[in-house]
Design a protein around this motif. Structure first.
Motif, short mmCIF file in Angstrom:
data_model
loop_
_atom_site.label_atom_id
_atom_site.label_comp_id
_atom_site.label_asym_id
_atom_site.label_seq_id
_atom_site.Cartn_x
_atom_site.Cartn_y
_atom_site.Cartn_z
N VAL A 86 0.78 -1.45 -0.58
CA VAL A 86 -0.20 0.53 0.26
C VAL A 86 1.40 1.33 -0.38
O VAL A 86 1.99 1.51 0.71
CB VAL A 86 -0.60 -0.09 1.38
CG1 VAL A 86 -1.41 1.49 1.88
CG2 VAL A 86 -1.69 -1.59 1.69
N HIS A 87 0.55 2.68 -0.57
CA HIS A 87 1.50 3.33 -0.85
C HIS A 87 0.19 4.34 -0.58
O HIS A 87 -0.66 4.39 -0.78
CB HIS A 87 1.42 3.88 -2.29
CG HIS A 87 2.47 2.87 -2.88
ND1 HIS A 87 3.66 2.64 -2.76
CD2 HIS A 87 2.03 1.72 -3.64
CE1 HIS A 87 4.43 1.50 -3.66
NE2 HIS A 87 3.62 1.30 -3.91
N GLY A 88 0.76 5.25 0.60
CA GLY A 88 -0.22 6.77 1.31
C GLY A 88 1.18 7.62 0.78
O GLY A 88 2.16 8.09 1.03
N VAL A 110 4.06 6.99 3.04
CA VAL A 110 4.11 6.07 3.60
C VAL A 110 3.79 5.17 2.67
O VAL A 110 2.80 4.34 1.31
CB VAL A 110 3.01 5.95 4.89
CG1 VAL A 110 2.90 4.59 5.26
CG2 VAL A 110 2.72 7.08 5.74
N TYR A 111 4.82 4.01 3.22
CA TYR A 111 5.19 2.85 2.42
C TYR A 111 4.51 1.44 2.97
O TYR A 111 5.53 1.23 3.79
CB TYR A 111 6.01 2.30 1.45
CG TYR A 111 6.81 0.73 1.00
CD1 TYR A 111 5.79 0.50 -0.31
CD2 TYR A 111 7.37 0.23 1.43
CE1 TYR A 111 5.68 -1.04 -0.81
CE2 TYR A 111 7.03 -1.92 0.73
CZ TYR A 111 6.50 -2.10 0.44
OH TYR A 111 6.59 -3.01 -0.17
N GLU A 112 3.36 0.57 2.74
CA GLU A 112 3.47 -0.35 3.43
C GLU A 112 3.33 -1.58 3.21
O GLU A 112 3.20 -2.00 2.43
CB GLU A 112 2.00 -0.04 3.60
CG GLU A 112 1.47 1.26 5.07
CD GLU A 112 -0.45 1.42 5.13
OE1 GLU A 112 -0.98 0.07 4.71
OE2 GLU A 112 -0.38 2.28 5.02
N ALA A 113 4.34 -2.22 3.63
CA ALA A 113 5.00 -3.60 3.36
C ALA A 113 3.87 -4.42 3.25
O ALA A 113 3.34 -4.77 4.23
CB ALA A 113 6.12 -3.97 3.75
N PRO A 114 3.68 -5.82 2.08
CA PRO A 114 2.40 -6.06 1.92
C PRO A 114 3.08 -7.66 3.96
O PRO A 114 3.82 -7.63 4.22
CB PRO A 114 2.81 -8.29 1.44
CG PRO A 114 4.07 -6.87 0.36
CD PRO A 114 4.70 -5.86 1.15
N GLY A 115 1.58 -7.96 4.61
CA GLY A 115 1.84 -9.41 5.09
C GLY A 115 2.05 -8.28 7.14
O GLY A 115 1.50 -9.35 8.20
N PHE A 133 -4.30 7.25 -1.14
CA PHE A 133 -4.25 6.20 -0.96
C PHE A 133 -3.99 5.15 -1.78
O PHE A 133 -5.06 4.67 -2.43
CB PHE A 133 -4.76 5.25 -0.30
CG PHE A 133 -4.55 5.68 1.70
CD1 PHE A 133 -3.74 4.59 2.20
CD2 PHE A 133 -5.82 6.04 2.34
CE1 PHE A 133 -2.93 5.51 3.34
CE2 PHE A 133 -4.93 6.53 3.67
CZ PHE A 133 -3.82 5.69 4.27
N GLN A 134 -3.07 4.26 -2.23
CA GLN A 134 -3.34 2.83 -3.00
C GLN A 134 -3.22 1.82 -2.72
O GLN A 134 -2.16 1.25 -1.72
CB GLN A 134 -1.68 3.48 -4.28
CG GLN A 134 -1.75 2.00 -5.64
CD GLN A 134 -0.75 1.32 -5.93
OE1 GLN A 134 -0.20 2.37 -5.88
NE2 GLN A 134 -1.33 0.78 -7.56
#
Length: 180
Positions: A86-88, A110-115, A133-134
């Protein structure tokens, strides 16, 4: 040296010419949205009281969505896990996750890593939070111990948009402009 013949120099005038060949027939047209944060409040789709999203792109063909999340209250929004990244980008205000010591602030990415599983919070001093957000894949909502309580994907988001736009007078097909 290569066996290729030298290419004729491109003139300055030719560089300013648009592409002359036809685009692929199967390609969707670009999606250009003049105001990501719209003036018409009806474009925002309610998620819960004082929490809305505004669709920008609902990619049914690739399983992701781009949206603007707007929150006008303090509190816990959701605890969720992402199997994809996810990107924000924070447009206004701030937010954080209970599981981390950082805060996403206006102008921040913000980059949110998978998991990862995290709990989104907007603190009481924030009057309004707006973040682009993406979200790739699915948001899986969970309780504090990880038991699944629900989910969202691009298709549930499309359904929420259709229902809201039909109810608010924009028409159920208003969402179609955002689907690719």
């Amino acid at each position: 040296m290569t066996n290729a013949e030298p290419r004729a120099a491109t003139t300055i005038d030719e560089r300013w010419q648009p592409y002359r060949r036809p685009q692929p027939a199967e390609a969707h047209p670009e999606l250009v949205i003049a105001a990501a944060v719209p003036q018409d409040e009806r474009v925002f789709v309610p998620i819960e009281e004082n929490v809305w999203f505004r669709p920008l792109l609902l990619s049914a063909s690739s399983g992701y969505w781009m949206s603007v999340l707007r929150v006008r209250r303090a509190g816990v929004l959701s605890r969720h896990r992402h199997p994809q990244p996810v990107h924000g980008y924070v447009i206004k205000g701030s937010w954080r996750y209970l599981e981390h010591d950082w805060e996403a602030r206006e102008g921040g990415y913000v980059y949110e890593a998978p998991g990862e599983t995290h709990t989104l919070v907007v603190d009481p001093h924030v009057e309004e939070m707006i973040t682009l957000f993406q979200v790739n894949g699915t948001m899986i909502y969970v309780d504090p111990d990880g038991a699944v309580t629900g989910f969202d994907d691009v298709f549930t988001r499309i359904d929420k948009c259709r229902a809201h736009y039909a109810a608010c007078g924009l028409g159920a097909d208003y969402v179609d402009q955002f689907i690719r």
